[in-house]
Design a protein around this motif. Structure first.
Motif, PDB file in Angstrom:
ATOM      1  N   ALA A  20       0.840  -1.209   0.000  1.00  7.58           N
ATOM      2  CA  ALA A  20       0.000   0.000   0.000  1.00  7.58           C
ATOM      3  C   ALA A  20       0.871   1.255   0.000  1.00  7.58           C
ATOM      4  N   ASP A  21       0.450   2.278  -0.742  1.00  9.61           N
ATOM      5  CA  ASP A  21       1.170   3.544  -0.763  1.00  9.61           C
ATOM      6  C   ASP A  21       0.975   4.222   0.589  1.00  9.61           C
ATOM      7  N   ARG A  22       2.023   4.304   1.349  1.00 13.99           N
ATOM      8  CA  ARG A  22       1.929   4.819   2.713  1.00 13.99           C
ATOM      9  C   ARG A  22       1.417   6.245   2.778  1.00 13.99           C
ATOM     10  N   ALA A  23       1.898   7.104   1.911  1.00 14.22           N
ATOM     11  CA  ALA A  23       1.466   8.503   1.947  1.00 14.22           C
ATOM     12  C   ALA A  23      -0.027   8.609   1.664  1.00 14.22           C
ATOM     13  N   ASP A  24      -0.530   7.812   0.727  1.00 14.51           N
ATOM     14  CA  ASP A  24      -1.965   7.834   0.434  1.00 14.51           C
ATOM     15  C   ASP A  24      -2.784   7.355   1.630  1.00 14.51           C
ATOM     16  N   VAL A  25      -2.320   6.311   2.294  1.00 12.97           N
ATOM     17  CA  VAL A  25      -3.042   5.784   3.456  1.00 12.97           C
ATOM     18  C   VAL A  25      -2.954   6.765   4.625  1.00 12.97           C
ATOM     19  N   VAL A  26      -1.820   7.406   4.799  1.00 15.87           N
ATOM     20  CA  VAL A  26      -1.700   8.418   5.851  1.00 15.87           C
ATOM     21  C   VAL A  26      -2.658   9.574   5.571  1.00 15.87           C
ATOM     22  N   GLU A  27      -2.806   9.963   4.324  1.00 13.87           N
ATOM     23  CA  GLU A  27      -3.760  11.015   3.962  1.00 13.87           C
ATOM     24  C   GLU A  27      -5.195  10.569   4.280  1.00 13.87           C
ATOM     25  N   GLU A  28      -5.506   9.315   4.002  1.00 14.05           N
ATOM     26  CA  GLU A  28      -6.835   8.791   4.366  1.00 14.05           C
ATOM     27  C   GLU A  28      -7.040   8.885   5.873  1.00 14.05           C
ATOM     28  N   ALA A  29      -6.021   8.528   6.625  1.00 13.90           N
ATOM     29  CA  ALA A  29      -6.105   8.581   8.091  1.00 13.90           C
ATOM     30  C   ALA A  29      -6.294  10.008   8.569  1.00 13.90           C
ATOM     31  N   ARG A  30      -5.554  10.948   7.978  1.00 15.69           N
ATOM     32  CA  ARG A  30      -5.690  12.357   8.368  1.00 15.69           C
ATOM     33  C   ARG A  30      -7.110  12.848   8.112  1.00 15.69           C
ATOM     34  N   ALA A  31      -7.626  12.545   6.926  1.00 16.04           N
ATOM     35  CA  ALA A  31      -8.975  12.986   6.571  1.00 16.04           C
ATOM     36  C   ALA A  31     -10.019  12.351   7.499  1.00 16.04           C
TER      37      ALA A  31
END
Length: 100
Positions: A83-94
């Motif tokens: 999984a693309d970590r930055a994309d998942v971190v952005e999902e978590a932030r949102a």
């Protein structure tokens, strides 16, 4: 997750209401007062909605977070896999920002 990878995430996300902090004695990122990502024993841990967490676990991209063996933290996942970590971190932030 090595120091450089964590530093890259911090640089990418710290802005406005996203600030660095510490949770469980580990470096973390929070939106407002709620944490959405932490670096736990060289691993990236994020908070996600239940359906997304299950999707990542089922896809082999992570496992539920247990800071103490046998004690899962609801909504948190240790990321692994492709999984693309930055994309998942952005999902978590949102997700966490929307909880406020």
């Amino acid at each position: 997750m090595n120091d450089e990878s964590w530093a890259d995430l911090v640089d990418r996300f710290v802005d406005g209401d996203v600030t660095p902090g510490h949770m469980f004695g580990c470096a973390g990122l929070r939106a407002g007062r709620r944490f959405f990502a932490i670096r736990w024993h060289e691993q990236l841990v994020v908070k996600l909605p239940p359906a997304r967490l299950a999707q990542l676990v089922d896809g082999g991209d992570g496992r539920p977070f247990e800071p103490m063996e046998g004690r899962r933290m609801n909504g948190w996942i240790v990321l692994g896999g492709p999984a693309d970590r930055a994309d998942v971190v952005e999902e978590a932030r949102a997700y966490v920002a929307a909880l406020a």
